[in-house]
Design a protein around this motif. Structure first.
Motif, PDB file in Angstrom:
ATOM      1  N   PHE A  67     -28.172  20.871  -1.193  1.00  0.00           N
ATOM      2  CA  PHE A  67     -28.441  21.969  -0.265  1.00  0.00           C
ATOM      3  C   PHE A  67     -29.536  21.547   0.712  1.00  0.00           C
ATOM      4  O   PHE A  67     -30.563  20.999   0.299  1.00  0.00           O
ATOM      5  N   ALA A  68     -29.329  21.831   1.995  1.00  0.00           N
ATOM      6  CA  ALA A  68     -30.325  21.562   3.027  1.00  0.00           C
ATOM      7  C   ALA A  68     -30.913  22.872   3.532  1.00  0.00           C
ATOM      8  O   ALA A  68     -30.308  23.943   3.391  1.00  0.00           O
ATOM      9  N   ALA A  69     -32.100  22.775   4.157  1.00  0.00           N
ATOM     10  CA  ALA A  69     -32.779  23.983   4.633  1.00  0.00           C
ATOM     11  C   ALA A  69     -31.985  24.693   5.723  1.00  0.00           C
ATOM     12  O   ALA A  69     -32.100  25.910   5.886  1.00  0.00           O
ATOM     13  N   ASP A  70     -31.175  23.942   6.480  1.00  0.00           N
ATOM     14  CA  ASP A  70     -30.417  24.562   7.576  1.00  0.00           C
ATOM     15  C   ASP A  70     -29.089  25.153   7.128  1.00  0.00           C
ATOM     16  O   ASP A  70     -28.264  25.549   7.952  1.00  0.00           O
ATOM     17  N   GLY A  71     -28.855  25.210   5.832  1.00  0.00           N
ATOM     18  CA  GLY A  71     -27.649  25.832   5.318  1.00  0.00           C
ATOM     19  C   GLY A  71     -26.533  24.872   4.966  1.00  0.00           C
ATOM     20  O   GLY A  71     -25.513  25.284   4.393  1.00  0.00           O
ATOM     21  N   ALA A  96     -30.169  12.477   6.884  1.00  0.00           N
ATOM     22  CA  ALA A  96     -31.622  12.599   6.957  1.00  0.00           C
ATOM     23  C   ALA A  96     -32.044  14.052   6.775  1.00  0.00           C
ATOM     24  O   ALA A  96     -31.390  14.983   7.245  1.00  0.00           O
ATOM     25  N   GLY A  97     -33.169  14.221   6.088  1.00  0.00           N
ATOM     26  CA  GLY A  97     -33.717  15.550   5.877  1.00  0.00           C
ATOM     27  C   GLY A  97     -34.027  15.805   4.419  1.00  0.00           C
ATOM     28  O   GLY A  97     -33.847  14.933   3.561  1.00  0.00           O
ATOM     29  N   ALA A  98     -34.523  16.994   4.144  1.00  0.00           N
ATOM     30  CA  ALA A  98     -34.844  17.386   2.771  1.00  0.00           C
ATOM     31  C   ALA A  98     -33.625  18.050   2.144  1.00  0.00           C
ATOM     32  O   ALA A  98     -32.931  18.850   2.777  1.00  0.00           O
ATOM     33  N   TRP A  99     -33.377  17.706   0.871  1.00  0.00           N
ATOM     34  CA  TRP A  99     -32.230  18.223   0.148  1.00  0.00           C
ATOM     35  C   TRP A  99     -32.640  18.615  -1.267  1.00  0.00           C
ATOM     36  O   TRP A  99     -33.446  17.933  -1.892  1.00  0.00           O
ATOM     37  N   LEU A 100     -32.077  19.707  -1.742  1.00  0.00           N
ATOM     38  CA  LEU A 100     -32.186  20.062  -3.151  1.00  0.00           C
ATOM     39  C   LEU A 100     -30.856  19.766  -3.823  1.00  0.00           C
ATOM     40  O   LEU A 100     -29.821  20.306  -3.423  1.00  0.00           O
ATOM     41  N   LEU A 101     -30.887  18.903  -4.817  1.00  0.00           N
ATOM     42  CA  LEU A 101     -29.715  18.676  -5.649  1.00  0.00           C
ATOM     43  C   LEU A 101     -29.706  19.733  -6.740  1.00  0.00           C
ATOM     44  O   LEU A 101     -30.745  20.063  -7.313  1.00  0.00           O
ATOM     45  N   ALA A 102     -28.534  20.270  -7.053  1.00  0.00           N
ATOM     46  CA  ALA A 102     -28.413  21.314  -8.080  1.00  0.00           C
ATOM     47  C   ALA A 102     -27.239  20.990  -8.982  1.00  0.00           C
ATOM     48  O   ALA A 102     -26.137  20.682  -8.506  1.00  0.00           O
ATOM     49  N   LEU A 103     -27.478  21.080 -10.290  1.00  0.00           N
ATOM     50  CA  LEU A 103     -26.449  20.791 -11.295  1.00  0.00           C
ATOM     51  C   LEU A 103     -26.409  21.929 -12.300  1.00  0.00           C
ATOM     52  O   LEU A 103     -27.453  22.400 -12.761  1.00  0.00           O
ATOM     53  N   ASP A 104     -25.197  22.375 -12.643  1.00  0.00           N
ATOM     54  CA  ASP A 104     -24.982  23.390 -13.670  1.00  0.00           C
ATOM     55  C   ASP A 104     -23.979  22.870 -14.684  1.00  0.00           C
ATOM     56  O   ASP A 104     -22.976  22.249 -14.313  1.00  0.00           O
ATOM     57  N   THR A 105     -24.226  23.158 -15.948  1.00  0.00           N
ATOM     58  CA  THR A 105     -23.232  22.885 -16.983  1.00  0.00           C
ATOM     59  C   THR A 105     -22.718  24.207 -17.544  1.00  0.00           C
ATOM     60  O   THR A 105     -23.308  25.271 -17.317  1.00  0.00           O
ATOM     61  N   ASP A 106     -21.651  24.128 -18.326  1.00  0.00           N
ATOM     62  CA  ASP A 106     -21.201  25.301 -19.050  1.00  0.00           C
ATOM     63  C   ASP A 106     -22.076  25.487 -20.297  1.00  0.00           C
ATOM     64  O   ASP A 106     -23.008  24.721 -20.533  1.00  0.00           O
ATOM     65  N   ALA A 107     -21.771  26.500 -21.074  1.00  0.00           N
ATOM     66  CA  ALA A 107     -22.518  26.761 -22.309  1.00  0.00           C
ATOM     67  C   ALA A 107     -21.700  26.333 -23.520  1.00  0.00           C
ATOM     68  O   ALA A 107     -21.703  26.987 -24.562  1.00  0.00           O
ATOM     69  N   GLY A 166     -39.832  23.255   6.846  1.00  0.00           N
ATOM     70  CA  GLY A 166     -38.449  23.202   6.414  1.00  0.00           C
ATOM     71  C   GLY A 166     -38.319  22.928   4.931  1.00  0.00           C
ATOM     72  O   GLY A 166     -37.471  23.516   4.253  1.00  0.00           O
ATOM     73  N   VAL A 167     -39.178  22.045   4.404  1.00  0.00           N
ATOM     74  CA  VAL A 167     -39.147  21.740   2.982  1.00  0.00           C
ATOM     75  C   VAL A 167     -39.563  22.972   2.181  1.00  0.00           C
ATOM     76  O   VAL A 167     -38.938  23.326   1.172  1.00  0.00           O
ATOM     77  N   ALA A 168     -40.614  23.636   2.625  1.00  0.00           N
ATOM     78  CA  ALA A 168     -41.090  24.825   1.922  1.00  0.00           C
ATOM     79  C   ALA A 168     -40.015  25.909   1.899  1.00  0.00           C
ATOM     80  O   ALA A 168     -39.803  26.566   0.868  1.00  0.00           O
ATOM     81  N   ALA A 169     -39.314  26.104   3.023  1.00  0.00           N
ATOM     82  CA  ALA A 169     -38.260  27.119   3.076  1.00  0.00           C
ATOM     83  C   ALA A 169     -37.115  26.756   2.140  1.00  0.00           C
ATOM     84  O   ALA A 169     -36.553  27.635   1.468  1.00  0.00           O
ATOM     85  N   VAL A 182     -38.189  28.282  -8.905  1.00  0.00           N
ATOM     86  CA  VAL A 182     -38.264  28.286  -7.445  1.00  0.00           C
ATOM     87  C   VAL A 182     -39.703  28.017  -7.039  1.00  0.00           C
ATOM     88  O   VAL A 182     -40.612  28.769  -7.434  1.00  0.00           O
ATOM     89  N   LEU A 183     -39.928  26.955  -6.265  1.00  0.00           N
ATOM     90  CA  LEU A 183     -41.272  26.651  -5.775  1.00  0.00           C
ATOM     91  C   LEU A 183     -41.531  27.410  -4.484  1.00  0.00           C
ATOM     92  O   LEU A 183     -40.676  27.441  -3.600  1.00  0.00           O
ATOM     93  N   ASP A 184     -42.725  27.975  -4.363  1.00  0.00           N
ATOM     94  CA  ASP A 184     -43.091  28.702  -3.157  1.00  0.00           C
ATOM     95  C   ASP A 184     -44.013  27.896  -2.252  1.00  0.00           C
ATOM     96  O   ASP A 184     -44.663  28.449  -1.364  1.00  0.00           O
ATOM     97  N   ALA A 185     -44.078  26.580  -2.457  1.00  0.00           N
ATOM     98  CA  ALA A 185     -44.845  25.681  -1.591  1.00  0.00           C
ATOM     99  C   ALA A 185     -44.304  24.278  -1.787  1.00  0.00           C
ATOM    100  O   ALA A 185     -43.730  23.951  -2.832  1.00  0.00           O
TER     101      ALA A 185
END
Length: 278
Positions: A67-71, A96-107, A166-169, A182-185
Protein backbone atom coordinates in the motif's frame (compact mmCIF):
# COMPACT_ATOMS: atom_id res chain seq x y z
CA UNK A 1 -6.09 -43.11 27.61
CA UNK A 2 -3.60 -45.44 25.90
CA UNK A 3 0.14 -44.95 25.91
CA UNK A 4 -0.01 -44.11 22.19
CA UNK A 5 -2.66 -41.42 22.83
CA UNK A 6 -0.62 -39.92 25.67
CA UNK A 7 2.48 -39.82 23.47
CA UNK A 8 0.58 -38.19 20.61
CA UNK A 9 -0.83 -35.51 22.94
CA UNK A 10 2.62 -34.80 24.39
CA UNK A 11 4.18 -34.41 20.96
CA UNK A 12 1.36 -32.13 19.84
CA UNK A 13 1.75 -29.91 22.90
CA UNK A 14 5.49 -29.69 22.45
CA UNK A 15 5.24 -28.83 18.77
CA UNK A 16 2.45 -26.29 19.33
CA UNK A 17 4.19 -24.23 22.01
CA UNK A 18 6.43 -22.18 19.70
CA UNK A 19 3.54 -21.42 17.37
CA UNK A 20 1.35 -20.22 20.21
CA UNK A 21 3.85 -18.03 22.00
CA UNK A 22 6.19 -16.78 19.30
CA UNK A 23 5.83 -13.72 17.12
CA UNK A 24 5.60 -13.73 13.33
CA UNK A 25 6.70 -10.93 11.04
CA UNK A 26 7.63 -9.83 7.53
CA UNK A 27 11.42 -9.45 7.15
CA UNK A 28 12.58 -7.60 3.99
CA UNK A 29 16.27 -8.06 3.21
CA UNK A 30 16.39 -4.27 2.94
CA UNK A 31 13.93 -1.69 4.19
CA UNK A 32 15.32 0.97 1.81
CA UNK A 33 16.02 -0.56 -1.60
CA UNK A 34 17.74 1.84 -4.02
CA UNK A 35 16.06 2.67 -7.30
CA UNK A 36 14.23 -0.34 -8.66
CA UNK A 37 16.34 -2.87 -6.77
CA UNK A 38 14.27 -5.87 -5.86
CA UNK A 39 13.36 -6.93 -2.34
CA UNK A 40 13.89 -10.44 -1.04
CA UNK A 41 11.37 -11.12 1.69
CA UNK A 42 11.29 -13.84 4.34
CA UNK A 43 8.65 -14.73 6.90
CA UNK A 44 10.14 -15.06 10.38
CA UNK A 45 8.88 -16.57 13.61
CA UNK A 46 10.32 -16.65 17.13
CA UNK A 47 13.04 -14.72 18.91
CA UNK A 48 16.56 -15.27 20.16
CA UNK A 49 17.73 -18.85 19.81
CA UNK A 50 14.19 -19.89 18.78
CA UNK A 51 14.08 -17.54 15.79
CA UNK A 52 13.59 -19.32 12.49
CA UNK A 53 11.98 -19.10 9.08
CA UNK A 54 8.27 -19.75 9.19
CA UNK A 55 7.09 -23.01 7.66
CA UNK A 56 3.59 -21.69 6.94
CA UNK A 57 1.86 -23.18 3.90
CA UNK A 58 0.99 -20.87 1.01
CA UNK A 59 -2.66 -21.99 1.11
CA UNK A 60 -2.98 -20.35 4.56
CA UNK A 61 -1.80 -16.92 3.36
CA UNK A 62 -4.84 -14.97 2.27
CA UNK A 63 -3.10 -11.84 1.06
CA UNK A 64 0.24 -10.13 0.57
CA UNK A 65 -0.21 -6.56 -0.65
CA UNK A 66 1.73 -3.31 -0.79
CA UNK A 67 0.00 0.00 0.00
CA UNK A 68 1.24 3.49 -0.89
CA UNK A 69 0.23 6.81 0.68
CA UNK A 70 -1.36 7.97 -2.60
CA UNK A 71 -3.77 5.05 -2.66
CA UNK A 72 -1.85 2.70 -4.94
CA UNK A 73 -2.20 -0.96 -4.05
CA UNK A 74 -0.14 -3.84 -5.43
CA UNK A 75 -1.11 -7.50 -5.08
CA UNK A 76 2.10 -9.44 -4.39
CA UNK A 77 0.70 -12.81 -3.39
CA UNK A 78 1.62 -14.34 -6.75
CA UNK A 79 5.29 -13.65 -5.94
CA UNK A 80 5.02 -15.49 -2.62
CA UNK A 81 6.41 -19.03 -2.42
CA UNK A 82 7.05 -19.80 1.26
CA UNK A 83 9.95 -22.24 1.64
CA UNK A 84 12.28 -22.24 4.68
CA UNK A 85 14.90 -24.01 2.55
CA UNK A 86 14.96 -21.29 -0.13
CA UNK A 87 16.89 -18.02 0.08
CA UNK A 88 13.65 -16.00 0.15
CA UNK A 89 9.90 -16.51 0.42
CA UNK A 90 9.17 -13.78 -2.14
CA UNK A 91 11.04 -11.46 -4.51
CA UNK A 92 9.62 -8.30 -6.08
CA UNK A 93 10.40 -4.67 -6.91
CA UNK A 94 8.44 -1.61 -5.79
CA UNK A 95 8.07 1.80 -7.44
CA UNK A 96 9.81 4.67 -5.65
CA UNK A 97 8.16 5.85 -2.46
CA UNK A 98 7.03 4.58 0.91
CA UNK A 99 5.07 1.33 1.04
CA UNK A 100 3.40 -0.74 3.72
CA UNK A 101 3.48 -4.46 3.07
CA UNK A 102 0.53 -6.31 4.63
CA UNK A 103 0.08 -10.06 5.08
CA UNK A 104 -2.92 -11.97 6.47
CA UNK A 105 -3.29 -15.67 7.14
CA UNK A 106 -6.38 -17.71 7.89
CA UNK A 107 -7.08 -19.10 11.36
CA UNK A 108 -6.41 -22.66 10.30
CA UNK A 109 -3.60 -23.39 12.76
CA UNK A 110 -4.32 -24.81 16.21
CA UNK A 111 -2.42 -25.07 19.48
CA UNK A 112 -3.22 -27.32 22.45
CA UNK A 113 -1.23 -27.02 25.66
CA UNK A 114 -1.36 -28.44 29.20
CA UNK A 115 -2.95 -26.05 31.70
CA UNK A 116 0.27 -24.71 33.32
CA UNK A 117 1.86 -23.91 29.96
CA UNK A 118 -1.32 -22.41 28.52
CA UNK A 119 -1.81 -20.18 31.57
CA UNK A 120 1.85 -19.11 31.46
CA UNK A 121 1.46 -18.21 27.80
CA UNK A 122 -1.65 -16.12 28.52
CA UNK A 123 0.16 -14.27 31.33
CA UNK A 124 3.31 -13.65 29.27
CA UNK A 125 1.30 -12.17 26.40
CA UNK A 126 -0.93 -10.06 28.62
CA UNK A 127 -4.12 -11.91 27.67
CA UNK A 128 -5.88 -11.12 30.92
CA UNK A 129 -9.45 -11.53 29.57
CA UNK A 130 -8.65 -15.12 28.59
CA UNK A 131 -7.30 -15.86 32.06
CA UNK A 132 -10.44 -14.34 33.58
CA UNK A 133 -12.68 -16.36 31.27
CA UNK A 134 -10.93 -19.60 32.20
CA UNK A 135 -11.28 -18.74 35.89
CA UNK A 136 -14.97 -17.84 35.57
CA UNK A 137 -15.64 -21.14 33.80
CA UNK A 138 -13.70 -23.13 36.39
CA UNK A 139 -11.23 -24.22 33.71
CA UNK A 140 -7.97 -22.76 35.03
CA UNK A 141 -6.67 -26.29 35.60
CA UNK A 142 -7.88 -27.60 32.24
CA UNK A 143 -5.75 -27.92 29.12
CA UNK A 144 -6.09 -24.93 26.81
CA UNK A 145 -6.62 -24.80 23.07
CA UNK A 146 -6.87 -22.10 20.42
CA UNK A 147 -6.91 -21.51 16.71
CA UNK A 148 -4.87 -18.59 15.48
CA UNK A 149 -4.10 -16.28 12.59
CA UNK A 150 -1.21 -13.95 11.69
CA UNK A 151 -1.47 -10.32 10.55
CA UNK A 152 1.76 -8.48 9.74
CA UNK A 153 2.96 -5.23 8.22
CA UNK A 154 6.39 -3.90 7.21
CA UNK A 155 7.39 -0.35 6.22
CA UNK A 156 9.61 -0.18 3.11
CA UNK A 157 11.02 3.01 1.54
CA UNK A 158 11.97 2.42 -2.09
CA UNK A 159 14.23 4.75 -4.04
CA UNK A 160 14.47 8.36 -2.95
CA UNK A 161 13.11 8.92 0.55
CA UNK A 162 9.44 9.78 0.60
CA UNK A 163 8.34 13.03 2.19
CA UNK A 164 7.96 12.66 5.94
CA UNK A 165 4.33 13.80 5.79
CA UNK A 166 3.55 11.10 3.22
CA UNK A 167 5.15 8.38 5.33
CA UNK A 168 3.30 9.53 8.44
CA UNK A 169 -0.03 9.53 6.58
CA UNK A 170 0.62 6.03 5.23
CA UNK A 171 1.49 4.66 8.66
CA UNK A 172 -1.54 6.27 10.33
CA UNK A 173 -4.04 4.74 7.88
CA UNK A 174 -5.45 1.36 9.02
CA UNK A 175 -5.27 -1.34 6.36
CA UNK A 176 -8.16 -3.44 7.67
CA UNK A 177 -6.23 -6.22 9.39
CA UNK A 178 -8.37 -7.99 12.03
CA UNK A 179 -5.74 -7.06 14.65
CA UNK A 180 -3.53 -4.15 13.64
CA UNK A 181 -0.85 -1.84 15.02
CA UNK A 182 -1.11 1.65 13.56
CA UNK A 183 1.73 4.15 14.03
CA UNK A 184 0.76 7.79 14.39
CA UNK A 185 4.26 9.11 13.55
CA UNK A 186 7.14 8.22 11.27
CA UNK A 187 9.85 6.53 13.40
CA UNK A 188 12.51 8.13 11.21
CA UNK A 189 11.28 11.63 12.10
CA UNK A 190 13.00 11.18 15.47
CA UNK A 191 10.36 12.89 17.57
CA UNK A 192 10.82 12.09 21.27
CA UNK A 193 7.90 9.66 21.39
CA UNK A 194 6.44 7.06 19.04
CA UNK A 195 2.64 6.97 19.47
CA UNK A 196 0.57 4.05 18.23
CA UNK A 197 -2.91 2.54 18.25
CA UNK A 198 -4.02 -1.08 18.36
CA UNK A 199 -7.24 -1.92 16.53
CA UNK A 200 -9.31 -5.07 16.94
CA UNK A 201 -11.88 -5.55 14.18
CA UNK A 202 -11.32 -1.91 13.28
CA UNK A 203 -12.01 -0.56 16.78
CA UNK A 204 -9.61 0.70 19.46
CA UNK A 205 -8.45 -2.16 21.68
CA UNK A 206 -7.87 -1.44 25.37
CA UNK A 207 -5.54 -3.58 27.47
CA UNK A 208 -3.42 -5.05 24.68
CA UNK A 209 0.23 -5.67 25.56
CA UNK A 210 2.47 -4.17 22.86
CA UNK A 211 6.14 -5.17 22.73
CA UNK A 212 9.02 -3.33 21.05
CA UNK A 213 11.96 -5.53 20.04
CA UNK A 214 15.26 -4.74 18.31
CA UNK A 215 15.64 -7.43 15.66
CA UNK A 216 19.44 -7.34 15.80
CA UNK A 217 19.20 -8.39 19.47
CA UNK A 218 15.82 -10.06 19.75
CA UNK A 219 16.09 -12.45 22.68
CA UNK A 220 13.71 -10.25 24.68
CA UNK A 221 11.70 -7.05 24.07
CA UNK A 222 13.34 -3.72 24.76
CA UNK A 223 10.09 -2.32 26.20
CA UNK A 224 6.42 -3.20 26.51
CA UNK A 225 3.32 -1.08 27.07
CA UNK A 226 -0.41 -1.69 27.52
CA UNK A 227 -2.91 0.24 25.46
CA UNK A 228 -5.24 2.62 27.26
CA UNK A 229 -9.02 2.90 26.96
CA UNK A 230 -8.61 4.49 23.50
CA UNK A 231 -6.33 1.70 22.31
CA UNK A 232 -3.28 3.97 22.46
CA UNK A 233 0.25 3.46 23.74
CA UNK A 234 3.60 5.09 23.10
CA UNK A 235 7.29 4.29 23.30
CA UNK A 236 10.38 6.42 23.40
CA UNK A 237 11.67 6.51 19.82
CA UNK A 238 14.43 3.88 19.68
CA UNK A 239 17.83 4.30 18.07
CA UNK A 240 19.19 3.05 14.76
CA UNK A 241 18.38 -0.52 13.77
CA UNK A 242 15.50 -2.69 12.64
CA UNK A 243 12.54 -2.89 14.97
CA UNK A 244 9.45 -4.97 15.60
CA UNK A 245 6.21 -4.01 17.31
CA UNK A 246 3.88 -6.88 18.10
CA UNK A 247 0.69 -7.66 20.00
CA UNK A 248 -1.66 -10.61 20.52
CA UNK A 249 -5.37 -10.73 21.27
CA UNK A 250 -7.83 -13.54 21.81
CA UNK A 251 -11.53 -14.14 22.33
CA UNK A 252 -13.36 -17.14 23.78
CA UNK A 253 -15.34 -19.33 21.41
CA UNK A 254 -18.81 -20.74 22.21
CA UNK A 255 -19.11 -23.92 24.23
CA UNK A 256 -18.88 -26.92 21.97
CA UNK A 257 -16.40 -25.31 19.58
CA UNK A 258 -13.43 -27.41 18.53
CA UNK A 259 -11.08 -25.15 20.52
CA UNK A 260 -11.50 -22.70 23.43
CA UNK A 261 -10.20 -19.44 21.90
CA UNK A 262 -9.56 -17.68 18.59
CA UNK A 263 -6.31 -15.72 18.71
CA UNK A 264 -4.74 -13.17 16.37
CA UNK A 265 -1.07 -12.18 16.25
CA UNK A 266 -0.08 -8.86 14.72
CA UNK A 267 3.27 -7.20 14.01
CA UNK A 268 4.85 -4.19 12.33
CA UNK A 269 8.52 -4.10 11.35
CA UNK A 270 10.47 -1.00 10.31
CA UNK A 271 13.96 0.47 10.36
CA UNK A 272 15.61 3.63 11.64
CA UNK A 273 18.85 4.85 10.03
CA UNK A 274 21.57 6.72 11.92
CA UNK A 275 20.44 10.16 10.85
CA UNK A 276 17.02 11.42 9.83
CA UNK A 277 16.84 12.70 6.26
CA UNK A 278 16.80 16.51 5.86
Amino acid sequence: MTYRSILAWTLLAASSAPAAAHDFWIQPDRYRPAGHDGIALTLQVGHGRDRQRSAIALRRIQRLQAFAADGRRLDLRAQLRPDPQAAADARFALPAGAWLLALDTDAGAQSRLPAPRFNDYLRAEGLTPALQARSAQGRSDADGSERYSRHSKALVRAGASAAAAGVAALLAQPLGLPLEIVLDADPQARAPRLPLRVLWQGRPLAGALVKLTRLEDDARPLEQRRTDAQGRAEFAVPGAGTWLLNAIWTQPLPAGAEVDFETAFTSLSFDIVDAAPP
